[in-house]
Enzyme design. Structure first.
Site, PDB file in Angstrom:
ATOM      1  N   SER A 148       0.845  -1.193   0.000  1.00 33.33           N
ATOM      2  CA  SER A 148       0.000   0.000   0.000  1.00 33.33           C
ATOM      3  C   SER A 148       0.874   1.235   0.000  1.00 33.33           C
ATOM      4  O   SER A 148       2.021   1.207   0.447  1.00 33.33           O
ATOM      5  CB  SER A 148      -0.915   0.023   1.237  1.00 33.33           C
ATOM      6  OG  SER A 148      -0.154   0.126   2.417  1.00 33.33           O
TER       7      SER A 148
ATOM      8  N   GLY B  74       2.587   2.759  -2.102  1.00 36.78           N
ATOM      9  CA  GLY B  74       3.876   2.728  -2.771  1.00 36.78           C
ATOM     10  C   GLY B  74       4.989   2.033  -2.020  1.00 36.78           C
ATOM     11  O   GLY B  74       6.155   2.098  -2.435  1.00 36.78           O
TER      12      GLY B  74
ATOM     13  N   GLU C 266      -5.800   4.990 -11.179  1.00 41.11           N
ATOM     14  CA  GLU C 266      -4.587   5.765 -11.455  1.00 41.11           C
ATOM     15  C   GLU C 266      -4.144   5.589 -12.906  1.00 41.11           C
ATOM     16  O   GLU C 266      -4.163   4.478 -13.444  1.00 41.11           O
ATOM     17  CB  GLU C 266      -3.459   5.337 -10.516  1.00 41.11           C
ATOM     18  CG  GLU C 266      -3.718   5.638  -9.054  1.00 41.11           C
ATOM     19  CD  GLU C 266      -2.540   5.277  -8.188  1.00 41.11           C
ATOM     20  OE1 GLU C 266      -1.517   5.993  -8.254  1.00 41.11           O
ATOM     21  OE2 GLU C 266      -2.621   4.276  -7.457  1.00 41.11           O
TER      22      GLU C 266
ATOM     23  N   GLU D 171      -3.003   1.572 -11.902  1.00 43.81           N
ATOM     24  CA  GLU D 171      -3.514   0.767 -10.796  1.00 43.81           C
ATOM     25  C   GLU D 171      -4.937   1.180 -10.457  1.00 43.81           C
ATOM     26  O   GLU D 171      -5.436   2.198 -10.953  1.00 43.81           O
ATOM     27  CB  GLU D 171      -2.622   0.919  -9.547  1.00 43.81           C
ATOM     28  CG  GLU D 171      -1.238   0.352  -9.710  1.00 43.81           C
ATOM     29  CD  GLU D 171      -0.405   0.489  -8.448  1.00 43.81           C
ATOM     30  OE1 GLU D 171       0.763   0.069  -8.496  1.00 43.81           O
ATOM     31  OE2 GLU D 171      -0.897   1.008  -7.430  1.00 43.81           O
TER      32      GLU D 171
ATOM     33  N   ASP E 160      -5.562   7.691  -1.197  1.00 40.42           N
ATOM     34  CA  ASP E 160      -4.839   8.675  -0.380  1.00 40.42           C
ATOM     35  C   ASP E 160      -4.728  10.031  -1.078  1.00 40.42           C
ATOM     36  O   ASP E 160      -4.905  11.081  -0.447  1.00 40.42           O
ATOM     37  CB  ASP E 160      -3.460   8.156   0.044  1.00 40.42           C
ATOM     38  CG  ASP E 160      -2.626   7.606  -1.096  1.00 40.42           C
ATOM     39  OD1 ASP E 160      -3.040   7.721  -2.273  1.00 40.42           O
ATOM     40  OD2 ASP E 160      -1.542   7.055  -0.814  1.00 40.42           O
ATOM     41  N   THR E 161      -4.496  10.042  -2.391  1.00 36.98           N
ATOM     42  CA  THR E 161      -4.409  11.325  -3.091  1.00 36.98           C
ATOM     43  C   THR E 161      -5.749  12.062  -3.082  1.00 36.98           C
ATOM     44  O   THR E 161      -5.802  13.277  -3.224  1.00 36.98           O
ATOM     45  CB  THR E 161      -3.962  11.126  -4.546  1.00 36.98           C
ATOM     46  OG1 THR E 161      -4.921  10.317  -5.238  1.00 36.98           O
ATOM     47  CG2 THR E 161      -2.608  10.441  -4.613  1.00 36.98           C
TER      48      THR E 161
ATOM     49  N   ARG F 239       2.947   8.927   7.333  1.00 42.08           N
ATOM     50  CA  ARG F 239       2.044  10.055   7.151  1.00 42.08           C
ATOM     51  C   ARG F 239       1.217  10.237   8.424  1.00 42.08           C
ATOM     52  O   ARG F 239       0.447   9.377   8.815  1.00 42.08           O
ATOM     53  CB  ARG F 239       1.145   9.786   5.942  1.00 42.08           C
ATOM     54  CG  ARG F 239       0.386  10.981   5.440  1.00 42.08           C
ATOM     55  CD  ARG F 239      -0.169  10.728   4.054  1.00 42.08           C
ATOM     56  NE  ARG F 239      -0.962   9.520   3.982  1.00 42.08           N
ATOM     57  CZ  ARG F 239      -0.873   8.600   3.007  1.00 42.08           C
ATOM     58  NH1 ARG F 239      -0.024   8.769   2.029  1.00 42.08           N
ATOM     59  NH2 ARG F 239      -1.632   7.533   3.011  1.00 42.08           N
TER      60      ARG F 239
END
Length: 392
Positions: A152, A154, A263, A275, A282-283, A361
């Protein structure tokens, strides 16, 4: 107390936290599950369960005990075959057990997109050993990208430009994978102009799209995002067409309702599928300030069988992450006033994670602007004023 729905959330991170808020505003009862206690969504949920969701017996036990109306996966590390069995028994898995099984693994969703649906993707192959990696890299060429098929944000992803770096990339991917499969995807590096997330919503009325979201990554994880991303109309049409095809294919035996983060890489007018996540992305946290309904509101409405119509086009806005830089269980935040005072449009979200680690994060800053460039500058400036203080 009467609730509109009982929702079991599988994964309780920051995305699950915001989804919990949206679902509870609609009268839902939320049971938050994760592998560790006091995860962000647990702090706001009606009940919590601590378990490894790769433990099929434990997963089945908590679902059968709580009898939720909706099972909403939020992470990748789940024993998905158990969800398929439970769906066959009558439980409602969001968006479907079929979608969860395919998208929890990059190999399955990539094969669906490239081989079954004929979408444009980069060249790719799979590897289960370092020797496989060498063969795959010879096929894709260098540079290439190596990442676990299950991870997840990246994690475990590397760009490899020289053959001597393949071993380190394989080791890094395996060390950072989720689940119990030592398998990676080796794919051609796409020299793209930019990448986007196209939030695609499927509710009882059909499929609709949010404005595209641009984002910038470091170490395979997003650092900032902005909406709307500037795209040529032809490129937007291509992205929407591909997103609709793959989302429709994921319906399976379930209703297939919810939000999907699709994505794409964009190079001129060429759009390349990358993907898909069958849940908030998240973005997409930028939508908490850029849209009338955030991605979490839209997801909650769709999965609960309500209309998820987007209230209005997005306004120029951006998000910037707040990162930790060391391991700690005793820390505090400084600079909240300074960050918020950067501009009247600035807002922030602290995720209330109980521990820190390097590059984890811990929150985000949100900002609006007259255009996305200004919004990005404001969000970045405000985030730079935030500081995590480690007591030990």
């Amino acid at each position: 107390m009467a609730f509109t729905k009982t929702i079991m959330l599988l994964g309780s991170g920051e995305l699950g936290r915001e989804f919990t808020i949206s679902a509870k505003r609609l009268g839902a009862r939320v049971i938050a599950c994760d592998a560790y206690d006091d995860a962000p969504a647990m702090q706001l949920a009606d009940a919590r369960e601590v378990l490894s969701m790769l433990d099929g017996d434990a997963l089945r036990e908590v679902i059968e005990r709580h009898q939720p109306d909706l099972i909403v996966p939020e992470i990748e590390a789940i024993r998905t075959e158990v969800l398929a069995e439970l769906e066959a028994d009558g439980f409602n898995v969001v968006p479907s057990a079929h979608a969860t099984q395919l998208t929890m693994n990059r190999d399955a969703i990539r094969d669906l997109a490239a081989q079954e649906l004929g979408l444009v993707t980069s060249r790719y192959r799979y590897a289960e050993s370092f020797e496989d990696v060498q063969v795959c890299a010879a096929y894709t060429g260098l540079p290439c990208v190596i990442k676990p098929v299950m991870s997840s944000s990246g994690k475990g992803q590397s760009k490899v430009v020289a053959e001597q770096d393949l071993r380190a990339a394989w080791d890094f991917a395996v060390a950072n994978m989720r689940g119990d499969r030592a398998r990676v995807i080796v794919e051609e590096y796409v020299d793209f102009d930019y990448e986007i997330t196209l939030l695609t919503v499927r509710d009882k009325h059909g499929i609709q799209f949010c404005d595209p979201i641009g984002h910038r990554q470091e170490r395979g994880d997003y650092q900032e995002s902005w909406q709307p991303a500037t795209m040529a109309p032809e490129a937007i049409d291509k992205a929407r067409d591909m997103a609709a095809k793959v989302v429709q294919a994921l319906q399976g035996n379930g209703r297939g309702w919810g939000i999907f983060g699709v994505e794409f890489f964009v190079r001129g007018k060429d759009v390349i599928f990358s993907e898909l996540s069958p849940r908030p992305h998240d973005t997409g946290m930028v939508t908490m300030i850029s849209q009338g309904f955030s991605q979490f509101d839209l997801h909650a409405r769709a999965v609960m069988g309500l209309s998820a119509s987007k209230s209005s086009p997005s306004s120029p806005a951006a998000s910037a992450v707040i990162l930790a830089n060391q391991d700690s269980t005793d820390f505090a935040y400084e600079g909240l006033n300074a960050a918020i005072d950067t501009d009247p449009s600035v807002d922030l979200r602290i995720f209330c994670k109980p521990t820190t680690r390097p590059y984890r994060r811990m929150g985000i800053v949100l900002a609006k602007g007259e255009n996305t460039d200004q919004a990005r500058e404001l969000a970045s400036a405000a985030a730079s004023k935030m500081n995590i203080v480690y007591r030990r």
